[in-house]
Motif scaffolding. Structure first.
Motif, PDB file in Angstrom:
ATOM      1  N   ALA A 228       0.838  -1.208   0.000  1.00 33.33           N
ATOM      2  CA  ALA A 228       0.000   0.000   0.000  1.00 33.33           C
ATOM      3  C   ALA A 228       0.864   1.245   0.000  1.00 33.33           C
ATOM      4  O   ALA A 228       1.948   1.255   0.585  1.00 33.33           O
ATOM      5  N   CYS A 230       0.455   5.150   1.218  1.00 31.56           N
ATOM      6  CA  CYS A 230      -0.463   5.961   2.031  1.00 31.56           C
ATOM      7  C   CYS A 230       0.013   7.401   2.088  1.00 31.56           C
ATOM      8  O   CYS A 230       1.215   7.655   2.168  1.00 31.56           O
ATOM      9  N   LEU A 278      -3.147   8.288  -5.662  1.00 35.02           N
ATOM     10  CA  LEU A 278      -3.954   8.843  -4.563  1.00 35.02           C
ATOM     11  C   LEU A 278      -4.727  10.052  -5.081  1.00 35.02           C
ATOM     12  O   LEU A 278      -4.378  10.615  -6.124  1.00 35.02           O
ATOM     13  N   TYR A 285       4.421  10.535   2.915  1.00 36.52           N
ATOM     14  CA  TYR A 285       3.905   9.261   2.399  1.00 36.52           C
ATOM     15  C   TYR A 285       4.596   8.088   3.092  1.00 36.52           C
ATOM     16  O   TYR A 285       5.754   8.199   3.524  1.00 36.52           O
ATOM     17  N   LEU A 307      -5.101  -0.103   8.153  1.00 36.58           N
ATOM     18  CA  LEU A 307      -5.198   1.210   7.490  1.00 36.58           C
ATOM     19  C   LEU A 307      -6.569   1.847   7.721  1.00 36.58           C
ATOM     20  O   LEU A 307      -6.670   3.068   7.898  1.00 36.58           O
ATOM     21  N   MET A 311      -7.106   5.426   9.391  1.00 34.78           N
ATOM     22  CA  MET A 311      -7.819   6.526   8.719  1.00 34.78           C
ATOM     23  C   MET A 311      -8.844   7.131   9.668  1.00 34.78           C
ATOM     24  O   MET A 311      -8.942   8.357   9.784  1.00 34.78           O
ATOM     25  N   VAL A 316      -3.855   8.407   8.773  1.00 34.63           N
ATOM     26  CA  VAL A 316      -3.731   8.218   7.322  1.00 34.63           C
ATOM     27  C   VAL A 316      -4.861   8.986   6.645  1.00 34.63           C
ATOM     28  O   VAL A 316      -6.026   8.868   7.031  1.00 34.63           O
ATOM     29  N   ASP A 318      -5.223   9.009   3.080  1.00 37.10           N
ATOM     30  CA  ASP A 318      -5.660   8.306   1.866  1.00 37.10           C
ATOM     31  C   ASP A 318      -4.710   7.131   1.678  1.00 37.10           C
ATOM     32  O   ASP A 318      -3.560   7.181   2.132  1.00 37.10           O
ATOM     33  N   ALA A 319      -5.199   6.085   1.020  1.00 39.52           N
ATOM     34  CA  ALA A 319      -4.323   4.924   0.789  1.00 39.52           C
ATOM     35  C   ALA A 319      -4.716   4.236  -0.501  1.00 39.52           C
ATOM     36  O   ALA A 319      -5.895   4.197  -0.863  1.00 39.52           O
TER      37      ALA A 319
END
Ligand code: 2HG
Ligand code: ZN
Length: 474
Positions: A228, A230, A278, A285, A307, A311, A316, A318-319
């Motif tokens: 991922a 992020c 993203l 990041y 994640l 969030m 976080v 966005d991922a």
């Protein structure tokens, strides 16, 4: 060395290695005399490229007799000028590039035995073809060669899980300064028989002997991999995320890499085909890779769970989770092209430093402030292996400053960063080594008994000082 003696030596070398093994035309040797960063423009009268260990040993014996200095070189990807010859043309480059046989891969012993000139990528592919994994991964792996990777104790992306190159070496074959060959290619997991000589050569940057072959440990090939990218709220949030993955399933973490907004910006600007998966660019990041050889481990679900919670908690923003091998490669490319993108943006000063993982946020904040105070307009581009505490605290030149004038400030800037690193109990060189750029730091950081021991080892193994002079030791 007088010209007549040099041509006599080169004739004797040519006899041993044949025409394919000796380059003397400046058009052919030029690429071997300059480093990847173009910090050093050396000069050499010859590049010797032996085909095997026996030839290489004969070359070393001849060089020792003629008392000519040898600069061993693999893929020439050093970030610290570790493989460039001096400007005065007095040193011969010894390239391992023609020694690229993979001698054996054994999926029962979980080892591979290979020549020093095999590229790291070719070694990884051979291990994978046998159903195993060579768990060492660095951005330059397509070019870097096993000999150089070991001589510099390369680290890279997977240190958080598998350690550095040093941790993967079971055996070595080394040619010594006088041409003697040490065959230590044992592939034993247990072998307590005196001093561990192989570890002396790992990380010695070619100053104690020439690594010509190695036995490396392999690990089971992962059955599941989840990756991922992020956008995270801050460096502190990146660290908190790392702690959450560690709490969740520490054995699954294969890489945990940090990147800054400016560094990602350079990649998106300069690397063809690079694009951000993203919704919007961010200031910070993280790239996470989880992997396991266990069947049906559900890594993807783990990644989503950790994640998702991060969030909700605001760590976080966005991922993007890779849905295919192509997407995984594209995400990794954003990280691995950082050096190239930085080079295209302009002149840069690199600080390959390490601190305890918990102190990475403090390192980045304090080193950024110190550099900006020293040179307003300078652009900090920190990135790297956050999971093991190794940050490439690089600085890009101020946009309106001359590149050469910026590079002339390198000691001042490195010293300012190192003052912070020292305060945080870190090291001035985490994985790139000392090379030609940093021997001046050795007395301050490793002086006293430690440097004295190094000098005694050097004197014992290379009494005439012919192996990679000017590197590592002040
Ligand atoms: C990496 O992690 C390399 O990509 C290069 O160690 C870092 O360019 C650098 O400073
Ligand atoms: Zn690195």
């Amino acid at each position: 060395m007088p010209a007549a003696e040099m041509s006599e030596l080169l004739a004797a070398i040519a006899q041993r290695v044949g025409p394919a093994g000796l380059l003397t035309d400046p058009a052919d040797t030029a690429a071997y005399a300059e480093d990847w960063r173009r910090l050093y423009q050396g000069r050499t009268q010859a590049v010797v490229r032996p085909a095997n260990t026996a030839e290489l040993a004969q070359v070393m014996a001849l060089a020792a007799k003629a008392r000519i200095a040898i600069v061993p070189q693999g893929g020439n990807t050093s970030m610290v000028g570790g493989a460039v010859p001096a400007e005065d043309g007095s040193q011969i480059v010894l390239s391992l590039a023609r020694m690229r046989t993979i001698r054996a891969v054994d999926p029962v012993d979980m080892t591979m035995t290979l020549d020093a000139g095999v590229t790291l990528k070719a070694a990884q592919d051979a291990a994978a073809a046998a159903g195993c994994m060579l768990p060492l991964s660095i951005s330059s792996e397509g070019t870097a060669q096993i000999g150089g990777v070991l001589a510099t104790n390369a680290g890279g992306n997977n240190t958080v899980r598998y350690g550095n190159a040093r941790d993967l070496v079971l055996g070595l074959e080394v040619v010594l300064a006088d041409g003697a060959v040490w065959n230590g290619l044992r592939r034993l997991r247990k072998d307590n028989t005196g001093y561990c000589l192989r570890q002396l050569f790992v990380g010695a940057e070619g100053t104690l002997g020439i690594i010509t072959a190695a036995v490396l440990k392999l690990v089971p090939r992962p059955r599941e991999v989840a990756v991922a990218l992020c956008a995270v709220a801050s460096v502190e949030a990146a660290l908190a995320l790392f702690a959450r993955f560690q709490a969740h399933d520490p054995a699954a973490i294969q890489a945990f890499e940090y990147m800054s907004g400016p560094g990602m910006g350079f990649v998106l600007r300069h690397i063809p085909g690079a694009s951000l998966p993203l919704a919007a660019p961010a200031d910070h990041y993280v790239l996470i890779e989880l992997a396991t050889p266990r069947p049906e481990a559900g890594l993807r679900a783990s990644l989503e769970a950790v994640l998702g919670q991060a969030m909700e908690d605001g760590l976080v923003a966005d991922a993007a989770l890779a849905e295919s091998e192509a997407q995984r490669a594209a995400i990794w490319r954003l990280r691995e092209e950082h050096s190239e993108a930085q080079k295209r943006e302009g002149a840069s000063i690199k600080n390959d430093v390490s601190v305890p993982v918990s102190r990475v946020p403090e390192l980045i904040a304090r080193a950024s402030a110190a550099c900006l105070a020293l040179l307003p307009g300078v652009r900090p581009v920190p990135f790297g292996h956050m999971g093991d505490g190794n940050i490439h605290f690089n600085l890009e030149q101020p946009p309106d400053m001359d590149g050469a004038a910026f590079l002339a400030c390198d000691h001042e800037i490195m010293d300012a960063v190192n003052a912070v690193v020292r305060d945080l109990d870190g090291s001035f060189s985490a994985e790139h080594g000392v090379g030609r750029l940093k021997p001046y730091m050795m007395a301050e950081w490793r002086g006293g008994a430690e440097l004295a021991m190094m000098q005694r080892i050097k004197a014992a193994l290379d009494p005439a000082g012919l192996l990679n002079p000017g590197k590592v030791l002040p």
